[in-house]
Structures are given as C-alpha cells and as structure tokens.
Design an enzyme around this catalytic site. Structure first.
Site, short mmCIF file in Angstrom:
data_model
loop_
_atom_site.label_atom_id
_atom_site.label_comp_id
_atom_site.label_asym_id
_atom_site.label_seq_id
_atom_site.Cartn_x
_atom_site.Cartn_y
_atom_site.Cartn_z
N THR A 120 -3.03 1.37 -14.77
CA THR A 120 -3.17 0.08 -15.00
C THR A 120 -4.36 -0.49 -14.24
O THR A 120 -4.86 -1.51 -14.22
CB THR A 120 -1.86 -0.67 -14.66
OG1 THR A 120 -1.78 -0.66 -13.33
CG2 THR A 120 -0.56 -0.21 -15.48
N GLY A 121 -5.00 0.49 -13.79
CA GLY A 121 -6.41 -0.16 -12.79
C GLY A 121 -7.45 0.21 -13.56
O GLY A 121 -7.72 -0.26 -14.75
N VAL A 122 -8.36 0.97 -13.14
CA VAL A 122 -9.52 1.67 -13.76
C VAL A 122 -9.35 2.10 -15.35
O VAL A 122 -10.26 1.83 -16.00
CB VAL A 122 -10.17 2.94 -13.05
CG1 VAL A 122 -11.01 3.58 -13.86
CG2 VAL A 122 -10.44 2.39 -11.72
N TYR A 123 -8.08 2.67 -15.54
CA TYR A 123 -7.88 3.15 -16.82
C TYR A 123 -7.62 1.99 -17.86
O TYR A 123 -7.26 2.43 -19.13
CB TYR A 123 -6.77 4.34 -16.73
CG TYR A 123 -7.63 5.71 -16.33
CD1 TYR A 123 -8.55 5.84 -16.09
CD2 TYR A 123 -6.58 6.67 -16.10
CE1 TYR A 123 -9.39 6.87 -15.54
CE2 TYR A 123 -7.32 7.75 -15.91
CZ TYR A 123 -8.70 8.07 -15.40
OH TYR A 123 -8.99 9.21 -15.10
N ASN A 135 -7.50 11.72 -11.59
CA ASN A 135 -7.97 12.02 -12.70
C ASN A 135 -8.07 13.48 -12.87
O ASN A 135 -7.67 14.22 -12.12
CB ASN A 135 -9.53 11.56 -12.71
CG ASN A 135 -10.35 12.13 -11.49
OD1 ASN A 135 -10.69 13.40 -11.38
ND2 ASN A 135 -10.85 11.23 -10.52
N ASP A 158 0.88 -1.28 0.15
CA ASP A 158 -0.01 0.01 0.08
C ASP A 158 0.92 1.10 -0.25
O ASP A 158 1.80 1.49 0.82
CB ASP A 158 -0.93 0.01 1.47
CG ASP A 158 -1.78 1.31 1.51
OD1 ASP A 158 -2.42 1.14 2.58
OD2 ASP A 158 -1.51 2.10 0.66
N GLY A 201 -9.63 3.32 -6.54
CA GLY A 201 -8.35 2.75 -6.58
C GLY A 201 -7.28 3.61 -5.54
O GLY A 201 -7.56 3.85 -4.59
N VAL A 202 -6.09 3.74 -6.19
CA VAL A 202 -5.05 4.39 -5.17
C VAL A 202 -5.47 6.01 -5.03
O VAL A 202 -5.08 6.51 -3.85
CB VAL A 202 -3.61 4.38 -6.01
CG1 VAL A 202 -3.42 5.31 -7.16
CG2 VAL A 202 -2.68 4.55 -4.96
N ASP A 203 -6.35 6.74 -5.83
CA ASP A 203 -6.67 7.75 -5.60
C ASP A 203 -7.43 7.99 -4.37
O ASP A 203 -7.42 8.92 -3.26
CB ASP A 203 -7.53 8.45 -6.69
CG ASP A 203 -7.63 9.74 -6.76
OD1 ASP A 203 -8.40 10.21 -7.84
OD2 ASP A 203 -7.17 10.69 -5.93
#
Ligand code: APR
Length: 175
Positions: A126-129, A25, A11, A33-35
């Site tokens: 590499t997650g949501v995007y 974003n 983390d 996510g990390v945001d």
C-alpha cells in the site's frame, strides 16, 4: 482458543514479537519504506544474509512476488524477519489480489513451520507499490482470518498501520 488479531499504529521495527514481516522487493536487497526501516534497525548483517540468499537464486528472483523468505533479525528486538514481496498495483486485472493474499498466507505458514507464535504485518503493497488501501486491508484481514484456522501455533497477529487511513480501515474491518 483462536489467535488474537490486533491493530496498532506505529513503527513495526520496535515491536517485541517473535517475527516482523517486511514488505520487500524481489531482489531482497533493501529499499525505502518499511524495507528501509527494517534494514536500518536490523543493521548490516541483515543485508549480508539477504545477499547470500539472493546469490543462491536466479537474478532478481531471490523472492518472487507472493512468496516469503525467513532471515535472522540481528539488532531488531524480534527473533526473525519474514520478507515477502507484494504485487505492484496495475489496476487489478493482473492477479494482484491473489498475489497479495499469497503474501499473507505464505508468511503465516512459514511462521507456523518455524515455530513462531506472534507476528506483526505492515500494510503490504500500500505504499510504493500503490495498492488501494481499502482493497489491500480487506484482503489482509480475510486471508489472515482464514489461514489462522490452519496455523494453531500462532497465538497473536498484529496489523501495524503507519498512517491514519490504514488504521481506520483495519479498525473498521476488525470491529
Ligand atoms: N513501520 C510500519 N509500517 C511502515 C513503516 C514502519 N517503520 N514505514 C513505512 N510503513 C508502511 C507504509 O506507510 C505503507 O503503509 O508500510 C506500508 C508499505 O509501504 P512500503 O514500505 O512502501 O511497501 P510496498 O508498498 O509493499 O512497496 C515495496 O518499497 O521500500 C520498497 O524495497 C521495497 O521495492 C519495495 C517496495
């Protein structure tokens, strides 16, 4: 002596480095996510600062894709947070690779300018995007290696992988 580049799994919000990088974003107003993890750990004052930055910019362009913005870190143990906005993957013919490289480049240059010496990156886009992890990892490592030649004050770069697939990819790339 050049900067040390390391890969760890875990983390990013608990790391005791000078600056952690957020995969944000363009509104800078938080997300999942990390945001989401960074905002939760930093507390509400981070969103307050991001809201002020956003209010001073044209709507939804608080941070254009490929750019980087620095803020305080509040309850996080690091000193600063650099928010960068990665490209959404649309198949690879829309400049995604250049935009992802720009995230790593502009973030490192901003950290150098801000006198920050140790920096941790998540696996941006590499997650949501949906950016393919292998392509993204190669761009991250290649860009960081080349920009580090221009940022002598940076002594340590950590690639923080949250999932096994990214961890394996970065370990293979860094040997
Ligand atoms: N620490 C480190 N890495 C993390 C953490 C964490 N606490 N939580 C998630 N990750 C990893 C994900 O597993 C992924 O590998 O961060 C990487 C980036 O994924 P996302 O957070 O989904 O970011 P991205 O793909 O760049 O999409 C950005 O998602 O959260 C929203 O507001 C954000 O709209 C923006 C979009």
């Amino acid at each position: 002596m050049g900067a040390v580049i390391e890969v760890i799994q875990g983390d990013i919000t608990v790391l005791d480095v000078d600056v952690i990088v957020n995969a944000a974003n363009s509104s800078l107003l938080g997300g999942g996510g990390v945001d989401g993890a960074i905002h939760r750990a930093a507390g509400p004052l981070l969103l307050e600062e991001c809201t002020k930055i956003a209010a001073a910019k044209p709507a939804d362009h608080a941070c254009p894709t490929g750019e980087a913005v620095i803020t305080g870190a509040y309850r996080l143990s690091c000193k600063k947070v650099i928010h960068t906005v990665g490209p959404v993957w649309h198949g690879g013919r829309y400049g995604e690779a250049e935009l992802l490289a720009s995230c790593y480049r502009k973030t490192l240059l901003l950290a150098e300018k801000s006198g920050l010496k140790t920096i941790a990156f998540p696996n941006i886009s590499t997650g949501v995007y949906g950016y393919p992890k292998d392509k993204a990892a190669a761009i991250a490592v290649e860009t960081v290696r080349s920009v580090l030649k221009e940022t002598p004050k940076i002594t340590r770069v950590l690639f923080v992988c949250f999932d096994q697939e990214n961890l394996k990819l970065y370990r293979r790339l860094l040997g």
